[in-house]
Design a protein around this motif. Structure first.
Motif, mmCIF file in Angstrom:
data_model
loop_
_atom_site.group_PDB
_atom_site.id
_atom_site.type_symbol
_atom_site.label_atom_id
_atom_site.label_comp_id
_atom_site.label_asym_id
_atom_site.label_seq_id
_atom_site.Cartn_x
_atom_site.Cartn_y
_atom_site.Cartn_z
ATOM 1 N N PRO A 1 -36.388 -25.817 -16.355
ATOM 2 C CA PRO A 1 -37.145 -27.080 -16.461
ATOM 3 C C PRO A 1 -37.523 -27.394 -17.912
ATOM 4 C CG PRO A 1 -37.940 -25.783 -14.609
ATOM 5 C CD PRO A 1 -36.967 -24.912 -15.341
ATOM 6 N N GLY A 2 -37.284 -28.630 -18.303
ATOM 7 C CA GLY A 2 -37.641 -29.082 -19.642
ATOM 8 C C GLY A 2 -36.619 -28.767 -20.708
ATOM 9 N N MET A 3 -35.570 -28.006 -20.377
ATOM 10 C CA MET A 3 -34.557 -27.626 -21.364
ATOM 11 C C MET A 3 -33.395 -28.619 -21.337
ATOM 12 S SD MET A 3 -35.517 -24.864 -22.985
ATOM 13 C CE MET A 3 -34.010 -24.147 -23.629
ATOM 14 N N THR A 4 -32.884 -28.948 -22.511
ATOM 15 C CA THR A 4 -31.709 -29.820 -22.598
ATOM 16 C C THR A 4 -30.549 -29.131 -23.312
ATOM 17 O OG1 THR A 4 -32.501 -30.800 -24.670
ATOM 18 C CG2 THR A 4 -33.131 -31.899 -22.611
ATOM 19 N N ALA A 5 -30.754 -27.897 -23.733
ATOM 20 C CA ALA A 5 -29.711 -27.117 -24.406
ATOM 21 C C ALA A 5 -30.015 -25.644 -24.164
ATOM 22 C CB ALA A 5 -29.677 -27.426 -25.903
ATOM 23 N N VAL A 6 -29.061 -24.795 -24.509
ATOM 24 C CA VAL A 6 -29.255 -23.363 -24.297
ATOM 25 C C VAL A 6 -30.228 -22.805 -25.330
ATOM 26 C CG1 VAL A 6 -26.936 -23.151 -23.328
ATOM 27 C CG2 VAL A 6 -27.294 -22.709 -25.769
ATOM 28 N N ALA A 7 -30.807 -21.647 -25.035
ATOM 29 C CA ALA A 7 -31.738 -21.002 -25.955
ATOM 30 C C ALA A 7 -30.980 -20.534 -27.203
ATOM 31 C CB ALA A 7 -32.409 -19.818 -25.284
ATOM 32 N N PRO A 8 -31.463 -20.853 -28.406
ATOM 33 C CA PRO A 8 -30.743 -20.499 -29.638
ATOM 34 C C PRO A 8 -30.438 -19.012 -29.781
ATOM 35 C CG PRO A 8 -32.474 -22.084 -30.124
ATOM 36 C CD PRO A 8 -32.648 -21.683 -28.689
ATOM 37 N N ILE A 9 -31.379 -18.161 -29.400
ATOM 38 C CA ILE A 9 -31.146 -16.735 -29.609
ATOM 39 C C ILE A 9 -30.061 -16.217 -28.677
ATOM 40 C CG2 ILE A 9 -32.892 -15.853 -27.983
ATOM 41 C CD1 ILE A 9 -33.514 -13.900 -30.515
ATOM 42 N N LYS A 10 -29.934 -16.848 -27.499
ATOM 43 C CA LYS A 10 -28.870 -16.449 -26.571
ATOM 44 C C LYS A 10 -27.520 -16.946 -27.061
ATOM 45 C CE LYS A 10 -31.758 -15.967 -22.444
ATOM 46 N NZ LYS A 10 -33.058 -16.140 -23.078
ATOM 47 N N LEU A 11 -27.491 -18.116 -27.673
ATOM 48 C CA LEU A 11 -26.251 -18.597 -28.285
ATOM 49 C C LEU A 11 -25.852 -17.688 -29.442
ATOM 50 C CD1 LEU A 11 -24.017 -20.722 -28.609
ATOM 51 C CD2 LEU A 11 -25.563 -22.011 -30.085
ATOM 52 N N MET A 12 -26.820 -17.264 -30.237
ATOM 53 C CA MET A 12 -26.545 -16.353 -31.343
ATOM 54 C C MET A 12 -25.936 -15.056 -30.818
ATOM 55 S SD MET A 12 -29.150 -14.236 -33.801
ATOM 56 C CE MET A 12 -29.423 -13.109 -32.431
ATOM 57 N N LEU A 13 -26.514 -14.516 -29.750
ATOM 58 C CA LEU A 13 -26.007 -13.270 -29.169
ATOM 59 C C LEU A 13 -24.592 -13.465 -28.637
ATOM 60 C CD1 LEU A 13 -26.497 -10.342 -28.363
ATOM 61 C CD2 LEU A 13 -27.580 -11.161 -26.257
ATOM 62 N N HIS A 14 -24.342 -14.601 -27.999
ATOM 63 C CA HIS A 14 -23.020 -14.893 -27.432
ATOM 64 C C HIS A 14 -21.961 -14.955 -28.535
ATOM 65 C CE1 HIS A 14 -20.449 -16.107 -24.205
ATOM 66 N NE2 HIS A 14 -20.214 -17.313 -24.691
ATOM 67 N N LEU A 15 -22.266 -15.646 -29.621
ATOM 68 C CA LEU A 15 -21.320 -15.766 -30.731
ATOM 69 C C LEU A 15 -21.133 -14.437 -31.449
ATOM 70 C CD1 LEU A 15 -19.527 -17.503 -32.561
ATOM 71 C CD2 LEU A 15 -21.583 -18.115 -33.862
ATOM 72 N N THR A 16 -22.216 -13.690 -31.610
ATOM 73 C CA THR A 16 -22.123 -12.403 -32.307
ATOM 74 C C THR A 16 -21.294 -11.405 -31.513
ATOM 75 O OG1 THR A 16 -24.307 -12.797 -33.297
ATOM 76 C CG2 THR A 16 -23.450 -10.553 -33.383
ATOM 77 N N LEU A 17 -21.467 -11.385 -30.193
ATOM 78 C CA LEU A 17 -20.659 -10.498 -29.356
ATOM 79 C C LEU A 17 -19.178 -10.862 -29.444
ATOM 80 C CD1 LEU A 17 -22.741 -9.943 -26.077
ATOM 81 C CD2 LEU A 17 -21.965 -8.196 -27.690
ATOM 82 N N ALA A 18 -18.883 -12.155 -29.419
ATOM 83 C CA ALA A 18 -17.484 -12.589 -29.561
ATOM 84 C C ALA A 18 -16.912 -12.117 -30.891
ATOM 85 C CB ALA A 18 -17.402 -14.109 -29.450
ATOM 86 N N SER A 19 -17.713 -12.217 -31.942
ATOM 87 C CA SER A 19 -17.261 -11.790 -33.269
ATOM 88 C C SER A 19 -17.042 -10.285 -33.323
ATOM 89 C CB SER A 19 -18.273 -12.224 -34.331
ATOM 90 O OG SER A 19 -18.467 -13.622 -34.303
ATOM 91 N N LEU A 20 -17.900 -9.529 -32.656
ATOM 92 C CA LEU A 20 -17.741 -8.070 -32.611
ATOM 93 C C LEU A 20 -16.467 -7.680 -31.872
ATOM 94 C CD1 LEU A 20 -21.373 -6.780 -31.922
ATOM 95 C CD2 LEU A 20 -19.944 -6.211 -33.896
ATOM 96 N N ILE A 21 -16.207 -8.355 -30.759
ATOM 97 C CA ILE A 21 -14.991 -8.071 -29.995
ATOM 98 C C ILE A 21 -13.763 -8.388 -30.845
ATOM 99 C CG2 ILE A 21 -13.634 -8.780 -27.989
ATOM 100 C CD1 ILE A 21 -16.382 -9.291 -26.581
ATOM 101 N N TYR A 22 -13.788 -9.535 -31.488
ATOM 102 C CA TYR A 22 -12.673 -9.931 -32.358
ATOM 103 C C TYR A 22 -12.494 -8.922 -33.491
ATOM 104 C CZ TYR A 22 -10.271 -12.706 -35.946
ATOM 105 O OH TYR A 22 -9.416 -13.138 -36.926
ATOM 106 N N ALA A 23 -13.591 -8.525 -34.121
ATOM 107 C CA ALA A 23 -13.517 -7.555 -35.216
ATOM 108 C C ALA A 23 -12.957 -6.223 -34.726
ATOM 109 C CB ALA A 23 -14.905 -7.362 -35.830
ATOM 110 N N GLY A 24 -13.365 -5.805 -33.526
ATOM 111 C CA GLY A 24 -12.849 -4.555 -32.976
ATOM 112 C C GLY A 24 -11.355 -4.610 -32.719
ATOM 113 N N LEU A 25 -10.881 -5.732 -32.184
ATOM 114 C CA LEU A 25 -9.449 -5.889 -31.939
ATOM 115 C C LEU A 25 -8.667 -5.821 -33.253
ATOM 116 C CD1 LEU A 25 -9.663 -8.791 -29.344
ATOM 117 C CD2 LEU A 25 -8.787 -6.500 -28.873
#
Length: 357
Positions: free
Chosen positions: A162-186
């Motif tokens: 309720p009251g949100m119009t976008a995702v939480a910034p810290i969760k977006l940061m975590l999502h992007l950082t995890l993707a970057s870690l996976i890419y870096a590992g590959l």
């Protein structure tokens, strides 16, 4: 003689150069899919499409709506979200289908990426083309990919509250950082395959190449916060920010408690991203100077030069994106370029570990 030959253990399949090359090509293909996933995810965010699918259906969600009734059902679910009520009220079905397509495409790529990773992983391991260490490392990356999927849904769910119009910034940061870690590992594992020892380089260069990779990853995480908080839509000047090189502390730490400024205060979020960009550029320059002094003419020196060039180009692209208030093309280019920078940083650091002592 025959008995001796028969008693000699066969060399592992991973010793065959062709097998290593096959694994290496597969890992780079998967890494490219991760970059595509990041690009589509960026477009999903920039077009405001990320909350258009309100449920997480890992299996049945692979099939998009195929009838008018199914489309109307999905649209009705979206109309119940705060984002529709507060931002997009009156949106037509055809407009909804556009944002739905972006989000569906992002999730479809995630499913495709999972299959492209796990099916060959099982095959290569089953046929003996992966040694135990590499196999376990790749399995760890696969588990990280599963966590990434869960984090992605948690991120979306945060924007449906309720009251949100976008995702939480810290969760977006975590999502992007995890993707970057996976890419870096590959990229790390792929670079280490089918490579001979690099030239002898000083230990200091190996340390600073690893530090560069760490700084790039930190900068990507901070960029995720900038994207999540839409901090790029404010203070659209450079080199000054709010009329000064260093904004007043009263503005940087206006939120109480002070720790929340690092996530919720767009001024401090953007300022931190600028500071780490300057630091990254300085470290890359010093690293190249050191490489030219201590390892002239080596591949390590050339890689250091490429790193500086990529970091500088990314900085220029970031400034352009800021000055233009984040148009879609610039935002996407900046995000994809970040993957190129972290990829080169990981290759440079990995080859440094293979250098002769």
């Amino acid at each position: 003689m025959t008995s001796a030959v028969l008693s000699t253990p066969a060399p592992p399949v991973t010793a065959a150069p062709s097998a290593r090359r096959a694994v290496r090509r597969w890992l780079f293909v998967v890494a490219a899919l991760v970059v595509a996933m990041v690009a589509v995810g960026g477009a999903t965010r920039l077009t405001g499409s990320g909350l258009s699918i309100t449920e997480w259906k890992p299996v049945t969600g692979a099939v998009p709506p195929l009838s008018a009734a199914a489309w109307e059902q999905e649209f009705a679910k979206y109309r119940a979200t705060p984002q529709y009520q507060l931002l997009n009220k009156g949106m037509s079905l055809s407009e909804f289908q556009v944002i739905y397509g972006w989000e569906w495409g992002h999730r479809f790529l995630g499913r495709l990426l999972g299959l492209a990773f796990f099916l060959p992983l099982v095959w290569f391991w089953w046929t003996g083309r992966l040694d135990r260490r590499l196999g376990l490392g790749l399995l760890g990356l696969g588990l990280l990919g599963g966590l990434q999927g869960a984090v992605g849904w948690i991120m979306v769910a945060s924007g449906l509250q309720p009251g949100m119009t976008a995702v939480a910034p810290i969760k977006l940061m975590l999502h992007l950082t995890l993707a970057s870690l996976i890419y870096a590992g590959l990229v790390w594992f792929a670079t280490g395959l089918d490579r001979e020892a690099d030239e002898r380089i000083p230990a200091r260069l190996r340390v600073t190449s690893a530090a560069l990779a760490g700084l790039v990853l930190l900068q990507i995480a901070l960029g995720g916060l900038v994207a999540g908080s839409k901090a790029g839509l404010t203070y659209n000047t450079w080199p000054l920010m709010d009329g000064a090189l260093i904004p007043p502390l009263s503005g940087l730490f206006a939120v109480t408690p002070w720790i929340e400024n690092f996530v919720d205060n767009v001024a401090l979020v953007q300022f931190n991203h600028r500071l780490v960009a300057y630091l990254l550029l300085a470290v890359a320059l010093l690293h190249l100077i050191d490489a030219r002094r201590t390892a002239p003419g080596t591949r390590a020196e050339r890689r250091a030069g490429v790193m500086l060039g990529l970091v500088a180009a990314q900085a220029v692209l970031g400034i352009t994106t800021l000055l233009l208030a984040v148009p879609l093309w610039a935002g996407l280019a900046h995000q994809v370029a970040a993957m190129l920078v972290i990829g080169m940083a990981v290759v440079h650091a990995r080859l440094g570990t293979l250098s002769r002592a």
